[in-house]
Design a protein around this motif. Structure first.
Motif, PDB file in Angstrom:
ATOM      1  N   ASN A  88       0.814  -1.220   0.000  1.00 22.14           N
ATOM      2  CA  ASN A  88       0.000   0.000   0.000  1.00 22.14           C
ATOM      3  C   ASN A  88       0.846   1.269   0.000  1.00 22.14           C
ATOM      4  N   SER A 147     -10.725  -6.532  -2.980  1.00 22.88           N
ATOM      5  CA  SER A 147     -10.981  -5.096  -2.986  1.00 22.88           C
ATOM      6  C   SER A 147     -11.982  -4.680  -1.915  1.00 22.88           C
ATOM      7  N   LYS A 158      -9.788   2.721  -3.438  1.00 20.71           N
ATOM      8  CA  LYS A 158      -8.648   2.702  -4.349  1.00 20.71           C
ATOM      9  C   LYS A 158      -9.079   3.028  -5.769  1.00 20.71           C
ATOM     10  N   TRP A 191      -4.540   0.896  -8.419  1.00 14.06           N
ATOM     11  CA  TRP A 191      -5.759   1.693  -8.306  1.00 14.06           C
ATOM     12  C   TRP A 191      -6.499   1.676  -9.637  1.00 14.06           C
ATOM     13  N   ILE A 251      -2.908   9.930  -5.553  1.00 13.68           N
ATOM     14  CA  ILE A 251      -2.784   8.787  -4.644  1.00 13.68           C
ATOM     15  C   ILE A 251      -1.980   9.190  -3.409  1.00 13.68           C
TER      16      ILE A 251
END
Length: 367
Positions: A38, A64, A75, A109, A323
């Motif tokens: 992550n 997910s 995401k 993502w 992000i």
């Protein structure tokens, strides 16, 4: 054996690879593996790469929905395309979307895209996407001087990144191409070729790029010791027709410029049409330099000299910055700018006529 269900020949049950499997294979804790996958900043680049390679080799795929419950993130990056924008259907939109998608997918993502037909509908669409938990933040193309999207997302506490800059930088992360530098370079290039009278056709006043390019043009004219005539300047030209109309007005001035700089390529292509109507040869009688690098410029006669933008790379950078913003980095640390690339082609050259001679030639042609 009776009671045992039949299984089709050649099939088998495959065990799903979990994060525990990856951590066991590497001899790392589950927490370290999770943080590496992550992109947490406390994990070194070497460990992050090692974990990602092992996860890929083992076929690990995170669930997910489980991730969303655990992290509070879907995401997914959001983009609302405003169909009223002058470039919403331009060829470079496909390059931009490809870059956004590539930048997002490189980190696991996704990109969620919606469309709107008005500023009010854009805000409504964002509200729905946020309420339905479809996205974690937004990319905002075409930054505006008074941007309702920015005001809404600030108030909602939702992360965003601008493609462009804001007059009020509070809470804003951005990626932008330095259009003002392009306008300065264009003036200096034309002055170096011998032009003393240079016109300027700007884009839509509601966009911040217009203000920045206008400031860049004026600063360069002053720096070069050149006088700018108000009759040589027009605004709100973002289409070929608007560029043609602006070109007509400027070239019909008492002492027309021998060169025109356009804030967008579509306006420049309109200037080509105005010049043709008035018997003016682009590249000799009139030099034209523009900005965007759209494909049509390469097929104009002569080819349009322009400052090109890498829209694919811009999209990648915007996804990466968003992000990082979603993960908590300060917006002040997420501001990047790059310079466009000048494509020096056939539409800019030394002036074949003085401003007075050009006016006389136009007058003879239009009699």
């Amino acid at each position: 054996m009776r009671g045992e269900p039949e299984r089709p020949i050649g099939t088998h049950t495959r065990k799903r690879i979990t994060i525990s499997d990856v951590s066991d294979a590497l001899g790392l804790t589950k927490s370290t593996v999770s943080r590496a996958l992550n992109d947490y900043p406390d994990i070194s680049d070497s460990t992050r790469l090692r974990v990602r390679r092992m996860a890929e080799n083992m076929g690990y795929r995170p669930l997910s929905h489980a991730q969303a419950i655990k992290t509070g993130l879907t995401k997914s990056l959001g983009l609302v395309i405003q169909l009223a924008d002058h470039d919403s259907h331009r060829p470079f939109l496909a390059e931009f979307l490809a870059g956004l998608s590539q930048g997002a997918s490189a980190q696991g993502w996704t990109l969620t895209i919606a469309a709107s037909d008005s500023p009010a509908h854009t805000i409504e669409t964002m509200q729905t996407m946020i309420g339905d938990r479809k996205v974690d933040g937004f990319i905002l193309p075409r930054a505006q001087v008074d941007d309702e999207r920015v005001a809404f997302l600030r108030a909602a506490g939702v992360p965003f990144v601008l493609f462009g800059r804001s007059p009020d930088p509070t809470g804003c992360a951005w990626f932008d191409v330095l259009g003002e530098d392009a306008m300065r370079d264009a003036v200096e290039h034309l002055a170096g070729l011998g032009h003393r009278h240079i016109g300027f056709i700007n884009g839509g006043a509601r966009y911040t790029y217009s203000r920045l390019r206008h400031e860049g043009f004026l600063a360069a004219m002053e720096g070069a010791g050149l006088y700018f005539d108000a009759s040589h300047m027009c605004d709100e030209a973002v289409t070929i027709q608007a560029g043609k109309d602006a070109g007509h007005r400027i070239l019909m001035a008492k002492t027309p410029p021998t060169a025109i700089i356009c804030a967008v390529d579509m306006a420049a292509l309109g200037v080509y049409r105005a010049a043709a109507d008035l018997g003016v040869a682009i590249g000799t009688d009139l030099s034209v330099i523009s900005y965007d690098g759209i494909p049509e410029g390469a097929y104009a006669t002569p080819q349009l000299s322009t400052f090109a933008v890498d829209f694919t790379e811009s999209g990648k950078r915007l996804s990466t910055l968003l992000i990082r913003r979603i993960r908590g980095e300060a917006p002040e640390d997420l501001r990047e700018t790059v310079r466009p690339v000048f494509l020096n082609r056939g539409s800019a050259g030394p002036p074949a006529k003085s401003s007075r001679q050009l006016a006389q030639a136009i007058a003879r042609h239009t009699k």
